[in-house]
Scaffold this active site. Structure first.
Site, PDB file in Angstrom:
ATOM      1  N   HIS A 209       0.813  -1.221   0.000  1.00 10.84           N
ATOM      2  CA  HIS A 209       0.000   0.000   0.000  1.00 10.84           C
ATOM      3  C   HIS A 209       0.845   1.269   0.000  1.00 10.84           C
ATOM      4  O   HIS A 209       0.383   2.323   0.439  1.00 10.84           O
ATOM      5  CB  HIS A 209      -0.986  -0.015   1.184  1.00 10.84           C
TER       6      HIS A 209
ATOM      7  N   GLY B 102      -7.356 -10.183  18.331  1.00  5.22           N
ATOM      8  CA  GLY B 102      -8.803 -10.255  18.077  1.00  5.22           C
ATOM      9  C   GLY B 102      -9.127 -11.243  16.966  1.00  5.22           C
ATOM     10  O   GLY B 102      -8.246 -11.861  16.375  1.00  5.22           O
TER      11      GLY B 102
HETATM   12  C1  BJW Z   1      -2.964  -6.190  16.688  1.00  9.67           C
HETATM   13  C2  BJW Z   1      -2.481  -5.420  17.690  1.00  9.67           C
HETATM   14  C3  BJW Z   1      -1.269  -5.817  18.207  1.00  9.67           C
HETATM   15  C4  BJW Z   1      -4.411  -4.504  17.086  1.00  9.67           C
HETATM   16  N1  BJW Z   1      -0.689  -6.864  17.720  1.00  9.67           N
HETATM   17  N2  BJW Z   1      -2.434  -7.228  16.152  1.00  9.67           N
HETATM   18  C5  BJW Z   1     -13.202  -7.193  -2.988  1.00  9.67           C
HETATM   19  C6  BJW Z   1     -14.208  -7.243  -2.075  1.00  9.67           C
HETATM   20  C7  BJW Z   1     -14.663  -6.092  -1.415  1.00  9.67           C
HETATM   21  C8  BJW Z   1     -14.100  -4.852  -1.683  1.00  9.67           C
HETATM   22  C9  BJW Z   1     -13.078  -4.800  -2.601  1.00  9.67           C
HETATM   23  C10 BJW Z   1     -12.647  -5.952  -3.236  1.00  9.67           C
HETATM   24  N3  BJW Z   1     -11.619  -5.608  -4.064  1.00  9.67           N
HETATM   25  C11 BJW Z   1     -11.391  -4.279  -3.940  1.00  9.67           C
HETATM   26  C12 BJW Z   1     -12.287  -3.748  -3.076  1.00  9.67           C
HETATM   27  C13 BJW Z   1     -12.373  -2.301  -2.667  1.00  9.67           C
HETATM   28  C14 BJW Z   1     -11.375  -1.892  -1.610  1.00  9.67           C
HETATM   29  C15 BJW Z   1     -11.594  -2.752  -0.365  1.00  9.67           C
HETATM   30  O1  BJW Z   1     -10.923  -3.721  -0.109  1.00  9.67           O
HETATM   31  N4  BJW Z   1     -12.576  -2.369   0.441  1.00  9.67           N
HETATM   32  C16 BJW Z   1     -12.903  -3.125   1.676  1.00  9.67           C
HETATM   33  C17 BJW Z   1     -12.522  -2.302   2.903  1.00  9.67           C
HETATM   34  C18 BJW Z   1     -14.368  -3.441   1.662  1.00  9.67           C
HETATM   35  N5  BJW Z   1     -10.023  -2.038  -2.113  1.00  9.67           N
HETATM   36  C19 BJW Z   1      -9.432  -1.064  -2.804  1.00  9.67           C
HETATM   37  O2  BJW Z   1      -9.998  -0.013  -3.074  1.00  9.67           O
HETATM   38  C20 BJW Z   1      -8.032  -1.327  -3.307  1.00  9.67           C
HETATM   39  N6  BJW Z   1      -7.930  -0.981  -4.669  1.00  9.67           N
HETATM   40  C21 BJW Z   1      -8.569  -1.633  -5.629  1.00  9.67           C
HETATM   41  O3  BJW Z   1      -9.199  -2.635  -5.413  1.00  9.67           O
HETATM   42  O4  BJW Z   1      -8.434  -1.057  -6.859  1.00  9.67           O
HETATM   43  C22 BJW Z   1      -9.036  -1.658  -8.004  1.00  9.67           C
HETATM   44  C23 BJW Z   1      -8.201  -1.189  -9.175  1.00  9.67           C
HETATM   45  C24 BJW Z   1      -7.484  -2.109  -9.881  1.00  9.67           C
HETATM   46  C25 BJW Z   1      -6.713  -1.678 -10.962  1.00  9.67           C
HETATM   47  C26 BJW Z   1      -6.672  -0.314 -11.268  1.00  9.67           C
HETATM   48  C27 BJW Z   1      -7.369   0.603 -10.518  1.00  9.67           C
HETATM   49  C28 BJW Z   1      -8.140   0.158  -9.443  1.00  9.67           C
HETATM   50  C29 BJW Z   1      -7.004  -0.407  -2.596  1.00  9.67           C
HETATM   51  C30 BJW Z   1      -6.970  -0.611  -1.127  1.00  9.67           C
HETATM   52  C31 BJW Z   1      -6.048   0.439  -0.489  1.00  9.67           C
HETATM   53  C32 BJW Z   1      -6.134   0.397   1.022  1.00  9.67           C
HETATM   54  N7  BJW Z   1      -5.571   1.588   1.540  1.00  9.67           N
HETATM   55  C33 BJW Z   1      -5.449   1.745   2.983  1.00  9.67           C
HETATM   56  C34 BJW Z   1      -4.951   3.161   3.279  1.00  9.67           C
HETATM   57  C35 BJW Z   1      -3.480   3.289   2.883  1.00  9.67           C
HETATM   58  C36 BJW Z   1      -2.985   4.696   3.048  1.00  9.67           C
HETATM   59  C37 BJW Z   1      -3.027   5.157   4.473  1.00  9.67           C
HETATM   60  O5  BJW Z   1      -2.319   4.577   5.330  1.00  9.67           O
HETATM   61  O6  BJW Z   1      -3.757   6.100   4.747  1.00  9.67           O
HETATM   62  O7  BJW Z   1      -4.543   0.753   3.497  1.00  9.67           O
HETATM   63  S1  BJW Z   1      -6.964   1.419   3.878  1.00  9.67           S
HETATM   64  C38 BJW Z   1      -6.170   0.672   5.270  1.00  9.67           C
HETATM   65  O8  BJW Z   1      -6.605  -0.724   5.339  1.00  9.67           O
HETATM   66  C39 BJW Z   1      -4.664   0.637   4.935  1.00  9.67           C
HETATM   67  C40 BJW Z   1      -4.282  -0.730   5.418  1.00  9.67           C
HETATM   68  O9  BJW Z   1      -3.076  -1.155   4.803  1.00  9.67           O
HETATM   69  C41 BJW Z   1      -5.483  -1.571   5.048  1.00  9.67           C
HETATM   70  C42 BJW Z   1      -5.592  -2.854   5.829  1.00  9.67           C
HETATM   71  O10 BJW Z   1      -5.827  -2.591   7.179  1.00  9.67           O
HETATM   72  P1  BJW Z   1      -5.141  -3.496   8.311  1.00  9.67           P
HETATM   73  O11 BJW Z   1      -3.671  -3.353   8.213  1.00  9.67           O
HETATM   74  O12 BJW Z   1      -5.699  -4.853   8.244  1.00  9.67           O
HETATM   75  O13 BJW Z   1      -5.576  -2.714   9.634  1.00  9.67           O
HETATM   76  P2  BJW Z   1      -6.949  -2.836  10.482  1.00  9.67           P
HETATM   77  O14 BJW Z   1      -7.035  -1.614  11.307  1.00  9.67           O
HETATM   78  O15 BJW Z   1      -8.097  -3.167   9.617  1.00  9.67           O
HETATM   79  O16 BJW Z   1      -6.696  -4.101  11.414  1.00  9.67           O
HETATM   80  C43 BJW Z   1      -5.745  -4.068  12.460  1.00  9.67           C
HETATM   81  C44 BJW Z   1      -5.661  -5.449  13.076  1.00  9.67           C
HETATM   82  O17 BJW Z   1      -4.615  -5.425  14.023  1.00  9.67           O
HETATM   83  C45 BJW Z   1      -6.926  -5.895  13.816  1.00  9.67           C
HETATM   84  O18 BJW Z   1      -7.232  -7.219  13.427  1.00  9.67           O
HETATM   85  C46 BJW Z   1      -6.519  -5.862  15.299  1.00  9.67           C
HETATM   86  O19 BJW Z   1      -7.150  -6.869  16.083  1.00  9.67           O
HETATM   87  C47 BJW Z   1      -5.044  -6.108  15.186  1.00  9.67           C
HETATM   88  N8  BJW Z   1      -4.226  -5.591  16.284  1.00  9.67           N
HETATM   89  N9  BJW Z   1      -3.410  -4.377  17.942  1.00  9.67           N
HETATM   90  C48 BJW Z   1      -1.252  -7.554  16.710  1.00  9.67           C
HETATM   91  N10 BJW Z   1      -0.739  -5.096  19.238  1.00  9.67           N
END
Ligand code: BJW
Length: 252
Positions: free
Chosen positions: A122, A226
């Site tokens: 990302h 979690g």
């Molecule tokens: C601990 C802890 C501790 C707490 N120890 N653990 C298929 C199905 C549905 C939707 C889609 C799909 N395909 C695409 C989509 C749309 C969308 C998407 O996925 N939406 C869903 C949310 C529904 N995806 C996109 O838009 C992607 N692009 C795309 O598909 O483009 C199509 C395309 C193709 C070709 C050309 C053009 C277009 C892009 C996704 C980009 C995500 N961006 C972000 C922001 C990045 C910038 C920023 O930082 O601001 O990335 S969103 C955010 O979520 C960030 C993260 O990398 C990402 C994942 O989150 P993560 O890391 O899992 O964090 P959390 O907070 O969700 O979870 C934290 C976890 O930690 C929890 O489980 C806690 O329990 C745990 N935890 N403390 C260990 N101490």
């Protein structure tokens, strides 16, 4: 269960460590979706993490990312980041197989802990680029002023074409960087074991990579305090934090 998971890790030759925001939580970098402390509990993803948001209000979005960049600069890698780097170095030195780190995180804490080449699906808070010509951009200030929530900061302009510099991260609706996607697909397409740490596994296409690896026969070990969308796929669900479980699992 820790003992069994450790045994599986020691037997695997090709390992991918796949990390999310929880990996850096104990370094003081907020996650996205945790109910009370996550960024999306306080800020709107639509207003800040989409190309449309940047087009509408570049200063709001740039200011928010500068605030986050300052927080990461002030943070230090935690015991989990260090355990992964030490484990990978140890395996490489002993010819014990390869360990690839694939992260969804936009921070640089894996690198600062000693993992030289983490794959960033990302993007990065530290790689701004021109929104018009994609040339690498510089930050307006070498060291951001006191970080502050919600501060508007005008983004700098491109030295080549004058376009607006944008954060080098992947927003919703954008494609993932091709080289990172190719490297991650190759590593996860050919691994025996995937160790997923601190991700809710809700964001695609990143979350599809461990799913595909499991379908191809890899074993999934998960570290998370979690429940997540990977629970049903995991052979071992180690319920605990990255900084406590990983040292015991990888270096114990
Ligand atoms: C601990 C802890 C501790 C707490 N120890 N653990 C298929 C199905 C549905 C939707 C889609 C799909 N395909 C695409 C989509 C749309 C969308 C998407 O996925 N939406 C869903 C949310 C529904 N995806 C996109 O838009 C992607 N692009 C795309 O598909 O483009 C199509 C395309 C193709 C070709 C050309 C053009 C277009 C892009 C996704 C980009 C995500 N961006 C972000 C922001 C990045 C910038 C920023 O930082 O601001 O990335 S969103 C955010 O979520 C960030 C993260 O990398 C990402 C994942 O989150 P993560 O890391 O899992 O964090 P959390 O907070 O969700 O979870 C934290 C976890 O930690 C929890 O489980 C806690 O329990 C745990 N935890 N403390 C260990 N101490």
């Amino acid at each position: 269960m820790l003992h069994e998971a450790r045994k599986a890790l020691m037997q695997a030759r090709r390992i991918v460590v796949f990390t999310g925001a929880g990996m850096s939580a104990e370094s003081g970098v907020p996650t996205f979706r945790d109910a009370l402390t996550g960024l999306w509990a306080r800020f709107s993803a639509e207003a800040l993490a989409t190309p449309e948001a940047f087009a509408r209000d570049p200063a709001l979005v740039w200011g928010w990312y500068e605030w986050r960049r300052a927080r990461v600069r002030a943070a230090q890698p935690n015991a989990g980041h260090r355990a992964i780097a030490a484990f990978a170095a140890h395996r490489a030195a002993d010819d014990g197989g390869c360990v690839t780190v694939v992260t969804q995180n936009v921070d640089d804490l894996h690198e600062r802990a000693g993992t030289p080449a983490a794959v960033h699906l990302h993007g990065s808070l530290f790689a701004p680029r021109c929104s018009a010509c994609a040339a690498p951009g510089a930050f307006a200030e070498a060291d951001p002023l006191e970080p502050e929530d919600g501060r508007h900061l005008e983004p700098p302009h491109c030295a080549h074409c004058g376009g607006t510099i944008r954060p080098g991260v992947v927003w919703f609706g954008e494609g993932l960087p091709e080289a990172a996607w190719a490297a991650a697909s190759a590593a996860l397409g050919d691994c025996d074991l995937v160790l997923c740490v601190g991700t809710s596994a809700l964001v695609y296409p990143a979350a599809a990579l461990p799913e595909r690896a499991v379908r191809a026969g890899a074993l999934l070990v998960q570290v998370n305090p979690g429940r997540t969308a990977f629970d049903a796929l995991a052979r071992f669900n180690l319920r605990g934090s990255a900084a406590t479980v990983l040292p015991a699992l990888l270096c114990g």
